[in-house]
Design a protein around this motif. Structure first.
Motif, PDB file in Angstrom:
ATOM      1  N   UNK A  46     -93.852  63.574  19.272  1.00  0.00           N
ATOM      2  CA  UNK A  46     -94.365  64.540  18.121  1.00  0.00           C
ATOM      3  C   UNK A  46     -95.799  64.395  18.253  1.00  0.00           C
ATOM      4  N   UNK A  47     -96.739  63.165  19.107  1.00  0.00           N
ATOM      5  CA  UNK A  47     -97.645  63.006  19.079  1.00  0.00           C
ATOM      6  C   UNK A  47     -98.347  62.274  18.389  1.00  0.00           C
ATOM      7  N   UNK A  48     -98.328  61.723  17.499  1.00  0.00           N
ATOM      8  CA  UNK A  48     -98.450  60.928  16.447  1.00  0.00           C
ATOM      9  C   UNK A  48     -98.812  59.459  16.700  1.00  0.00           C
ATOM     10  N   UNK A  49     -99.751  58.948  16.526  1.00  0.00           N
ATOM     11  CA  UNK A  49    -100.145  57.938  16.807  1.00  0.00           C
ATOM     12  C   UNK A  49    -100.564  56.868  15.442  1.00  0.00           C
ATOM     13  N   UNK A  50    -100.153  56.395  14.551  1.00  0.00           N
ATOM     14  CA  UNK A  50     -99.671  55.571  13.711  1.00  0.00           C
ATOM     15  C   UNK A  50    -100.077  56.758  12.280  1.00  0.00           C
ATOM     16  N   UNK A  51    -100.331  55.580  11.152  1.00  0.00           N
ATOM     17  CA  UNK A  51     -99.424  56.929   9.642  1.00  0.00           C
ATOM     18  C   UNK A  51    -100.937  55.831   9.083  1.00  0.00           C
ATOM     19  N   UNK A  52    -101.496  55.295   9.266  1.00  0.00           N
ATOM     20  CA  UNK A  52    -101.568  53.997   8.430  1.00  0.00           C
ATOM     21  C   UNK A  52    -103.072  54.200   7.721  1.00  0.00           C
ATOM     22  N   UNK A  53    -103.494  55.825   8.390  1.00  0.00           N
ATOM     23  CA  UNK A  53    -105.265  56.424   8.325  1.00  0.00           C
ATOM     24  C   UNK A  53    -104.530  57.414   7.180  1.00  0.00           C
ATOM     25  N   UNK A  54    -103.243  57.728   6.798  1.00  0.00           N
ATOM     26  CA  UNK A  54    -103.091  59.191   6.977  1.00  0.00           C
ATOM     27  C   UNK A  54    -102.789  59.096   4.721  1.00  0.00           C
ATOM     28  N   UNK A  55    -103.676  59.861   4.006  1.00  0.00           N
ATOM     29  CA  UNK A  55    -103.270  59.547   2.690  1.00  0.00           C
ATOM     30  C   UNK A  55    -102.107  59.635   1.798  1.00  0.00           C
ATOM     31  N   UNK A  56    -101.731  61.017   3.135  1.00  0.00           N
ATOM     32  CA  UNK A  56    -100.343  61.685   2.353  1.00  0.00           C
ATOM     33  C   UNK A  56     -98.632  61.069   2.791  1.00  0.00           C
ATOM     34  N   UNK A  57     -99.326  59.678   3.174  1.00  0.00           N
ATOM     35  CA  UNK A  57     -97.910  59.078   4.244  1.00  0.00           C
ATOM     36  C   UNK A  57     -97.792  57.543   3.739  1.00  0.00           C
ATOM     37  N   UNK A  58     -98.534  57.742   2.712  1.00  0.00           N
ATOM     38  CA  UNK A  58     -98.361  55.887   2.060  1.00  0.00           C
ATOM     39  C   UNK A  58     -97.150  55.486   1.643  1.00  0.00           C
ATOM     40  N   UNK A  71    -107.476  60.736  12.504  1.00  0.00           N
ATOM     41  CA  UNK A  71    -108.384  60.660  11.510  1.00  0.00           C
ATOM     42  C   UNK A  71    -107.303  62.191  11.314  1.00  0.00           C
ATOM     43  N   UNK A  72    -107.012  62.818   9.829  1.00  0.00           N
ATOM     44  CA  UNK A  72    -106.405  64.304  10.016  1.00  0.00           C
ATOM     45  C   UNK A  72    -107.751  65.119   9.098  1.00  0.00           C
ATOM     46  N   UNK A  73    -107.818  66.351   9.894  1.00  0.00           N
ATOM     47  CA  UNK A  73    -108.694  66.739   9.785  1.00  0.00           C
ATOM     48  C   UNK A  73    -108.703  67.378   8.554  1.00  0.00           C
ATOM     49  N   UNK A 120    -111.970  58.863   1.754  1.00  0.00           N
ATOM     50  CA  UNK A 120    -110.827  59.305   0.967  1.00  0.00           C
ATOM     51  C   UNK A 120    -109.927  58.201   3.054  1.00  0.00           C
ATOM     52  N   UNK A 121    -109.910  58.305   4.205  1.00  0.00           N
ATOM     53  CA  UNK A 121    -109.601  57.807   5.077  1.00  0.00           C
ATOM     54  C   UNK A 121    -109.234  56.947   5.484  1.00  0.00           C
ATOM     55  N   UNK A 122    -110.737  56.377   5.291  1.00  0.00           N
ATOM     56  CA  UNK A 122    -111.322  55.000   5.279  1.00  0.00           C
ATOM     57  C   UNK A 122    -110.269  53.738   4.446  1.00  0.00           C
ATOM     58  N   UNK A 123    -110.506  54.585   3.000  1.00  0.00           N
ATOM     59  CA  UNK A 123    -110.053  53.950   1.752  1.00  0.00           C
ATOM     60  C   UNK A 123    -108.163  53.502   1.967  1.00  0.00           C
ATOM     61  N   UNK A 124    -107.557  54.998   2.779  1.00  0.00           N
ATOM     62  CA  UNK A 124    -106.140  54.366   2.787  1.00  0.00           C
ATOM     63  C   UNK A 124    -106.098  53.673   3.625  1.00  0.00           C
ATOM     64  N   UNK A 125    -106.967  53.396   4.640  1.00  0.00           N
ATOM     65  CA  UNK A 125    -106.166  52.273   5.769  1.00  0.00           C
ATOM     66  C   UNK A 125    -106.232  50.866   5.785  1.00  0.00           C
ATOM     67  N   UNK A 126    -107.590  51.217   4.393  1.00  0.00           N
ATOM     68  CA  UNK A 126    -108.351  49.611   4.083  1.00  0.00           C
ATOM     69  C   UNK A 126    -106.715  49.170   3.612  1.00  0.00           C
ATOM     70  N   UNK A 127    -106.665  50.244   2.057  1.00  0.00           N
ATOM     71  CA  UNK A 127    -105.524  49.825   1.334  1.00  0.00           C
ATOM     72  C   UNK A 127    -103.804  49.473   2.174  1.00  0.00           C
TER      73      UNK A 127
END
Length: 258
Positions: free
Chosen positions: A68-80, A109-111, A117-124
């Motif tokens: 579907x076009x996703x290329x990873x979810x590690x930086x998405x805050x709603x997919x932890x 990176x989500x719009x 927030x994106x950065x912190x989500x990925x680091x976490x």
């Protein structure tokens, strides 16, 4: 000594995926990597590896809806939660396949979400995955990907990956250095690799432009291979390119290394 592994997602596309293990051996490869194993039973894949005496060098953590076009979810805050579940699945597969390193794709990176927030989500998420993988004896890798091929990809330069590694506070996170992506985003290949060699655990290759095999573009691969041997890189190099014609027809460049 240069160690090449076949990326089965990209190479031997003319045959069924499970038949590509045999094709890799016939071409002279001793190791394989691919994007994802999750569409197949892990024992089925383990049997192919064992049958052909191949090392499973690398695969990715689950990365969302790839088709579907996703290329990873590690930086998405709603997919932890989904990301954390995927870490467990990936470890399960890696253990079955004897795979000692897994790659995390940051994602696009989500719009409408603050960059912090994106950065912190990925680091976490990286910190969480690194700790879980360490308990299983598996290294976590971060791959910068160019924003020409994947616009908006969150981690696209070597420095960004290194900053995330530092922020995670983990000693179990390394860089997956893809020469093709690095050439498109920053160049300075030899100097960058040498400078950050202790944190580079895996490499991948393709030429540019076109993402075809070495020798079809602007990257001086004979020089780079000699440079890697000189500076002591002893990891695998994944052949993650699109053959200009067929894989077999384009493997002349690799004969001396296979």
């Amino acid at each position: 000594m240069t160690k090449l592994c076949a990326n089965l997602t990209m190479l031997f596309g003319e045959v069924d995926f499970l038949d590509r293990f045999a094709q890799a051996v016939n071409a002279g490869f001793k190791g394989v990597e691919f994007l994802f194993p999750y569409a197949y039973d892990k024992q089925q894949l383990a049997e192919q590896l064992g049958k052909h005496g191949l090392v499973q060098v690398l695969h990715n953590l689950p990365a969302g809806d790839w088709a579907g076009g996703e290329r990873g979810i590690a930086c998405l805050p709603d997919r932890v939660g989904e990301f954390q579940d995927g870490v467990g699945t990936a470890i399960d597969y890696a253990r079955a396949l004897g795979c000692k390193q897994l790659n995390v794709l940051a994602g696009i990176a989500p719009a409408g979400v603050a960059p912090e927030t994106i950065h912190d989500t990925f680091v976490s998420n990286v910190k969480f995955a690194a700790q879980a993988l360490a308990g299983a004896g598996i290294r976590l890798l971060i791959e910068p990907i160019n924003t020409y091929d994947i616009p908006g990809f969150h981690v696209n330069r070597t420095r960004q990956a290194l900053d995330v590694i530092e922020a995670s506070g983990s000693e179990n996170v390394f860089v997956q250095y893809d020469i093709y992506h690095a050439q498109r985003m920053e160049g300075e290949l030899a100097a960058t690799i040498e400078k950050h060699l202790p944190k580079i655990a895996h490499m991948q290759l393709a030429d540019n432009p076109g993402r075809h095999e070495p020798g079809t573009g602007e990257i001086n691969y004979p020089f780079l291979f000699a440079h890697l041997e000189k500076i002591g890189y002893d990891g695998w190099i994944g052949c993650e390119y699109k053959p200009a014609s067929t894989t077999a027809a384009g493997l002349g460049w690799a004969e001396r290394y296979l």
